[in-house]
Design an enzyme around this catalytic site. Structure first.
Site, PDB file in Angstrom:
ATOM      1  N   ARG A   1       0.819  -1.217   0.000  1.00  0.00           N
ATOM      2  CA  ARG A   1       0.000   0.000   0.000  1.00  0.00           C
ATOM      3  C   ARG A   1       0.849   1.261   0.000  1.00  0.00           C
ATOM      4  NH1 ARG A   1      -2.201   2.671   4.293  1.00  0.00           N
ATOM      5  NH2 ARG A   1      -1.961   0.931   5.742  1.00  0.00           N
TER       6      ARG A   1
ATOM      7  N   TYR B   1     -12.822  22.558 -11.436  1.00  0.00           N
ATOM      8  CA  TYR B   1     -13.422  21.264 -11.777  1.00  0.00           C
ATOM      9  C   TYR B   1     -14.554  20.998 -10.795  1.00  0.00           C
ATOM     10  CZ  TYR B   1     -13.237  16.080 -12.308  1.00  0.00           C
ATOM     11  OH  TYR B   1     -13.505  14.749 -12.501  1.00  0.00           O
TER      12      TYR B   1
ATOM     13  N   ASP C   1      -4.725  22.831  -9.787  1.00  0.00           N
ATOM     14  CA  ASP C   1      -5.014  21.763 -10.739  1.00  0.00           C
ATOM     15  C   ASP C   1      -4.288  22.123 -12.032  1.00  0.00           C
ATOM     16  OD1 ASP C   1      -6.081  20.093 -12.733  1.00  0.00           O
ATOM     17  OD2 ASP C   1      -8.002  19.944 -11.711  1.00  0.00           O
TER      18      ASP C   1
ATOM     19  N   LYS D   1      -5.478  11.940 -17.936  1.00  0.00           N
ATOM     20  CA  LYS D   1      -5.523  12.695 -19.184  1.00  0.00           C
ATOM     21  C   LYS D   1      -4.228  12.523 -19.993  1.00  0.00           C
ATOM     22  CE  LYS D   1      -9.387  14.443 -17.440  1.00  0.00           C
ATOM     23  NZ  LYS D   1     -10.113  13.762 -16.359  1.00  0.00           N
TER      24      LYS D   1
END
Length: 400
Positions: free
Chosen positions: A58, A111, A183, A208
């Site tokens: 993890r 966003y 962002d 993206k």
């Protein structure tokens, strides 16, 4: 070292993996240690925050560490952390930096899921949110409070494409002891260098352009040395883990990102410029076009442009707009962007805006220009306008 070269070399260590060019996919949860001395040594290295030291899957594998090292180098930050999605990256970064009673300034062009997380989730825990006009620049000073801890920016906005004066905003934020969280998905690590402009935490929806092939979900947060401990600790406290297969796809996409982005930039500007000539178009919102109100900021601060922009049609009937979109063969109807394919999606931000009122009445469309030949994309859009005209043009009178 030049940027193109760093894209190929960053995070790669063939000598560690039998000379393999690409860091392999390491799938695993349990990591065995041969002796107690080795176990204790690994725990010490991890406690000292040594890059790559891990005692459990993890906390990352060599696959994760390779991407994190590469992105931190390319963005110019101290360290990076990967997440299972862009929204997970946004949510974790904000959670790390905020506590009950804190205040956030959030750009009106953010966003929308990030806005929802702040208002609906962190708002329940006593975090206050003020929406500010994305074009206000240093004018945000009037909205700063003694408890303002974060100023959240997104330049350009991923729907409406307002450009923000990041250095001016950062100067105000830092003067008041607040951190700037950005962002940077549109700018990517190649076209905007956030830490050179005063940003403290940079977020990428790696889904993206970094992945670049529409086949993986991933987010990345890059930090300054000061903000890194908070981000890392909160990531582990929330159990945020990205799958190694998705991380591998991001590493693969990273190596060709410069070539792809150059084409997205060139083709996007070509298609956007053509759209400006169309009588059916009210406005094209592309920061790299001189007609864009934020063009000067783009030219000053950015090193290139993505293939994502918006176009506002002149008022047309819903049936005509639907016919326009349905007739397109190369622009798929779909959420997300940054892959090799072109996309179109209608949007209307009017209901969400608080300070930056949407001034248009015609239908807005967000376009992502992919890697197809721009001449074919223009021909496809031309067919769309013909379909629109068939619905909305008055019928031709016939002779008796």
């Amino acid at each position: 070292m030049k940027e193109k070269t760093r894209l190929v070399t960053a995070g790669r260590h063939p000598e560690r993996f039998a000379g393999l060019v690409n860091t392999p996919i390491f799938r695993g949860s349990t990591i065995l240690h041969g002796t107690m001395a080795e176990w204790e040594e690994k725990k010490k290295r991890r406690a000292a925050d040594e890059p790559g030291a891990t005692t459990y899957g993890r906390f990352g594998t060599p696959t994760h560490h390779a991407l994190e090292e590469a992105i931190a180098e390319l963005e110019g930050g101290y360290r990076s952390q990967v997440f299972p999605s862009g929204l997970a990256a946004c949510a974790t970064a904000l959670t790390a930096l905020l506590a009950a009673g804190d205040h956030v300034l959030l750009t009106d062009s953010a966003y929308s899921p990030t806005r929802t997380f702040l208002t609906r989730v962190l708002g329940r825990f006593g975090v206050e949110v003020t929406i500010y006009d994305p074009t206000s620049g240093g004018g945000i000073e009037a909205s700063m409070r003694p408890n303002t801890r974060v100023v959240y920016v997104e330049s350009p906005g991923s729907e409406t494409f307002e450009m923000q004066d990041i250095p001016a905003i950062a100067a105000v934020a830092h003067r008041h002891g607040a951190k700037v969280v950005m962002d940077n998905t549109w700018g990517t690590p190649l076209f905007f260098k956030p830490f050179e402009h005063g940003v403290d935490v940079s977020i990428q929806a790696a889904t993206k352009y970094i992945v670049g092939h529409s086949d993986a979900m991933l987010g990345i947060v890059t930090c300054t040395e000061e903000t890194w401990p908070l981000i890392k600790r909160t990531t582990q406290d929330l159990g945020q883990t990205a799958g190694p297969d998705d991380v591998y796809l991001a590493l693969r996409g990273l190596r060709t990102m410069n070539v792809r982005l150059q084409q997205h930039w060139k083709s996007g500007v070509e298609v956007a410029s053509w759209l400006e000539t169309r009588p059916e178009v009210e406005k094209v919102l592309h920061p790299a076009l001189p007609s864009h109100p934020g063009h000067a900021l783009w030219k000053r601060d950015f090193l290139g442009a993505a293939g994502l922009f918006a176009v506002v049609l002149k008022p047309a009937s819903p049936a005509a707009v639907e016919a326009f979109i349905d007739s397109l063969q190369l622009f798929g109807i779909g959420v997300s962007w940054g892959g090799y394919e072109s996309l179109v999606i209608p949007f209307n931000p009017s209901g969400d805006r608080v300070t930056a009122k949407w001034p248009y009445t015609g239908q807005a469309l967000r376009l992502h220009v992919g890697l197809e030949d721009p001449a074919d994309l223009i021909a496809d859009l031309e067919g769309g306008f013909a379909a629109l005209a068939e619905i909305d043009s008055p019928p031709v009178a016939r002779r008796a």
